[in-house]
Design a protein around this motif. Structure first.
Motif: not given
Ligand code: ANZ
Ligand code: ZN
Length: 802
Positions: A137-148
């Motif tokens: 879930e943390q990893w997924f949030f980071i992907q979302c951060m990277k994609k704005g």
């Protein structure tokens, strides 16, 4: 073999067999079996199973077992929605850590679920508070951060000034903190948001592709998303920049008598700099609740800004007001006020003595006194000049847009807001962000995941992470300088937004999901409470689309079919601890066995409707099970072939109805159909051994999803091959159905010549042949030609000869 029914023995025999043979552990099947993913909403591990859980999980289990008997490769997993506030409260109360409390509860509830005999693949069990789960879930949030797709902005929270902590809405009781009793204040703090609004249109249009969802749930989601199409119109403002307003009623443009802006609008703030009373008013608005629902009922308050806009068509001067019911987050934070045709504007105009104009009428020429009450429906335009008078509202909207030219353009708005996921709480998934003085908010490095939630033993008021230096101090993931970790945790809706996908790849340590997810997804049948109609189901649909866009899954929707089960009531009210009317399923299972509890919960009502608890109903279920057991003791074991008979016709008639009901998940009438079969067979003479055997087998099969223990044990004891749960679902013998006979009147040229007893519902061809073959009647048409047949189904045949 003639034993009396012992629920404990039967439950244990069946459950031990399933456990030993890992009967419900499933793999991705490369053969031609179709997959079926059946999922019940995962429970919060409160420690005690209640009847609502029992009903939910038995419905899911009946569907799963039925689909398995249809030859499908069925996955039915289970897990725990294990983060959240109750664990913190309990930890404070019982002086235990939330982790200890939660895992103990999970162990208890797991044992209770196992006692119910659910066909679950326990190897895939998930607890959302395990770091092996939330690291992804943390990893997924980071992907979302990277994609704005996530961002941070200030947002209002409930602040307890005595405990110095943020309160969840449910911790605010009558405006006061639940522990301290202090008056709760509003405070703005930075929080993380998911950009769910970027998916608003797809979340809306996707609902049209979900015929397997209840209409009611789709309507609630549509309303929540709240699509609105209108115009953004620019008004010139004397001495200031032009002001944009959003309206869905451009047809009322000539009825505008003032404009109103939100207390948070830049124009209001700008004017307040030189206007102390206005500054006080804006401050007052900020302190009071900004919940949309509260504003709808709160008293309308406002203040004149003392500046004027110019009406784009009439060029008249319009005063600009600030009004507390105008939301900054919607449209452009400013409205054109039409008190004649909008209720809020009307109330406001009355209060502050602003003019009210009539520009729309219900019927041409028929006046409505808009000074008394706003007329809010569409109608016919009046008092708007020769270009518009007499037009319908719809036509006038289009013409207004034409007239305004570049001063107006089409706009679509959604009521849906971005999803704030920051919680100022301990027992949740740490948000994987580090704040660096030089680099700002930086995601944790992926190789450092999970950001583990540290164990804290003694909870007090507030989030202990805020003062836990060993947790807070972290090197900046970008520059390596000392920096500070985020101490907020995620809203627990984040965990429940993707757990259904993780069950497919439950043991994958290298990635969030893998190709197995695409084998199982989408979920074929999802089952849960209607209370999750909006938030959980919308967030999960949103996450699924994010996962699709990240290439993690191929489908666009997580749940193809949705069943929302009704509530369990006692004496007409919802069973709940606070009402003291809960029935403990554990005690019931101890007393009657799992099958009785399952049978009662399926028999008492159809799945979607509320179920009224009844002790007599449970006793009735127990009686039926004993009767069934006793009857089946004498089921013949030698190989027999069924013979046609009236009773066999009735048996298959009942089976036909059961199969129809099973297909539409009306389990209550499936059970009552089985009861009818048992009554029927009880009347059949013992000598008709083949029928008893056939009927007994049908009973075991159709009841096996509902009462899997008894049917499992008897199936084996009676020597039927394999397992009942892998038996194929019984088919109706069509030939048995047509056994019923009818006596037809046979006429020739309208004269009765005799009668003929034949099978009912014969085809026209078969009927004609049977009549022509009847030797005693042939003389009536011999040597003549048949001109015409008149046939009244099952009653009469008239042959016209000449
Ligand atoms: C003029 C008007 C005349 C309106 C009339 C309504 C009736 P929906 O359909 O829900 O999108 N509005 C616009 N922005 C607003 C804001 N930030 N806060 C509060 N109200 C706002 O509602 C659109 C209508 O809500 C708009 O149309 C506007 O009022 C108001 F007879 O404009 B109307
Ligand atoms: Zn840095």
């Amino acid at each position: 073999m003639s034993t009396s029914f012992e629920a404990d023995r039967v439950d244990q025999l069946a459950q031990a067999y399933w456990a030993e043979h890992r009967t419900f552990e499933v793999k991705e099947d490369a053969s031609n079996k179709a997959k079926f993913y059946c999922l019940s909403m995962l429970p919060y591990p409160s420690g005690k199973l209640h009847m609502g859980h029992v009903r939910n999980y038995v419905i899911g289990d009946v569907i799963s077992r039925y689909q398995r008997m249809q030859g499908k490769n069925v996955l039915q997993p289970m897990g725990w929605d294990a983060f959240g506030l109750p664990a913190e409260n309990a930890a404070i109360k019982h002086q235990a850590s939330p982790a200890t409390w939660t895992y103990e509860n999970i162990a208890q509830m797991r044992a209770q679920l196992k006692r119910l005999g659910l066909g679950l693949d326990w190897s895939r069990e998930i607890a959302t508070c395990d770091d092996s789960y939330y690291r992804w879930e943390q990893w997924f949030f980071i992907q979302c951060m990277k994609k704005g797709l996530v961002y941070r902005k200030n947002s209002v929270v409930n602040w307890d000034p005595v405990d110095q902590t943020v309160l969840a809405n449910e911790q605010v009781v009558d405006g006061r903190g639940w522990r301290s009793g202090a008056l709760v204040e509003k405070k703005e703090i930075p929080q993380w948001f998911f950009k769910i609004t970027a998916y608003a249109e797809e979340l809306l249009s996707g609902l049209d592709g979900l015929p397997g969802w209840p209409e009611q749930v789709k309507t609630m989601q549509r309303n929540w998303i709240g699509k609105s199409e209108g115009l953004e119109i620019q008004f010139e403002v004397e001495g200031h920049d032009p002001l944009s307003i959003y309206t869905t009623r451009a047809d009322t443009l000539m009825g505008v008598t003032y404009l109103a802006v939100s207390p948070d609008h830049p124009l209001a703030k700008h004017v307040a700099k030189k206007h102390a009373a206005l500054a006080d008013f804006l401050e007052h608005c900020r302190k009071t609740s900004t919940m949309e629902s509260d504003l709808a009922t709160a008293e309308k308050l406002g203040m004149d800004l003392g500046i004027f806009a110019i009406h784009p068509l009439s060029q008249k001067k319009l005063p600009i007001w600030v009004a507390n019911f105008v939301l900054m987050e919607y449209g452009s934070g400013a409205v054109m006020s039409v008190p004649g045709h909008d209720e809020r504007d009307h109330e406001f105009a009355k209060k502050y003595d602003l003019p009210i104009l009539e520009v729309v009428r219900a019927k041409e020429g028929e006046a409505h006194d808009v000074q008394v009450q706003a007329y809010t429906a569409y109608g016919w335009i009046c008092h708007s000049g020769p270009e518009f008078d007499g037009l319908s509202s719809e036509a006038a909207k289009l013409k207004m847009a034409d007239f305004l030219k570049s001063r107006a353009h089409k706009k679509t708005h959604y009521r849906l807001r971005d999803w704030g996921v920051s919680r100022q709480r301990y027992w949740g998934t740490p948000i994987p962000v580090v704040y660096c003085d030089d680099c700002g908010a930086v995601p944790e490095r992926e190789e450092n995941l999970p950001v583990k939630l540290p164990q804290v033993e003694n909870l007090g008021a507030g989030n202990p992470l805020k003062t836990l230096q060993s947790f807070i101090d972290a090197p900046c993931p970008t520059c390596g300088k000392p920096a500070k970790r985020e101490t907020d945790t995620f809203d627990t809706f984040v965990e429940s937004s993707w757990y259904y996908a993780r069950y497919c790849s439950f043991d994958q340590t290298q990635s969030m999901l893998d190709e197995r997810a695409d084998y199982w997804l989408s979920v074929d049948q999802y089952i849960g409470g209607i209370e999750h109609a909006v938030m959980h189901l919308l967030y999960a649909r949103f996450f699924h689309k994010l996962m699709r866009d990240f290439g993690l899954v191929q489908s666009s929707e997580p749940f193809i079919n949705l069943l929302t089960q009704g509530m369990v009531l006692k004496d007409g009210t919802k069973m709940s601890k606070s009402k003291g009317n809960v029935v403990d399923p554990g005690a019931l299972i101890d007393r009657f066995g799992a099958d009785t509890v399952r049978l009662f919960s399926m028999f008492a009502a159809p799945p979607e409707q509320s179920l009224e608890w009844s002790d007599a109903g449970v006793e009735g279920a127990a009686r039926f099970i004993r009767k069934l057991w006793t009857y089946l003791q004498n089921c013949p074991r030698e190989k027999l072939d069924p013979l046609p008979s009236k009773a066999r016709g009735e048996l298959h008639q009942l089976l036909m109805k059961i199969n129809q009901d099973m297909n539409r998940y009306q389990f209550n009438t499936v059970v009552s159909g089985a009861m009818k079969i048992l009554n029927l067979l009880s009347e059949v003479p013992e000598t008709e051994r083949a029928l008893h055997q056939e009927g007994g087998k049908i009973l075991l099969c159709v009841l096996s999803p509902v009462i899997p223990h008894l049917t499992h044990v008897l199936w084996q004891e009676l020597g039927f091959p394999g397992l009942v749960l892998d038996a194929s679902w019984p088919c109706v013998d069509e030939r048995a159905l047509v056994l019923e006979e009818v006596t037809l009147a046979i006429q020739v040229n309208g004269k009765l010549r005799g009668t003929l007893t034949l099978k009912a519902n014969l085809s026209e061809e078969a009927l004609k042949q049977a009549v022509l073959n009847e030797a005693t009647l042939q003389k009536h048409w011999e040597g003549k030609s048949i001109r015409k047949w008149v046939i009244v189904q099952n009653r009469l045949v008239n042959i016209v000869v000449g």
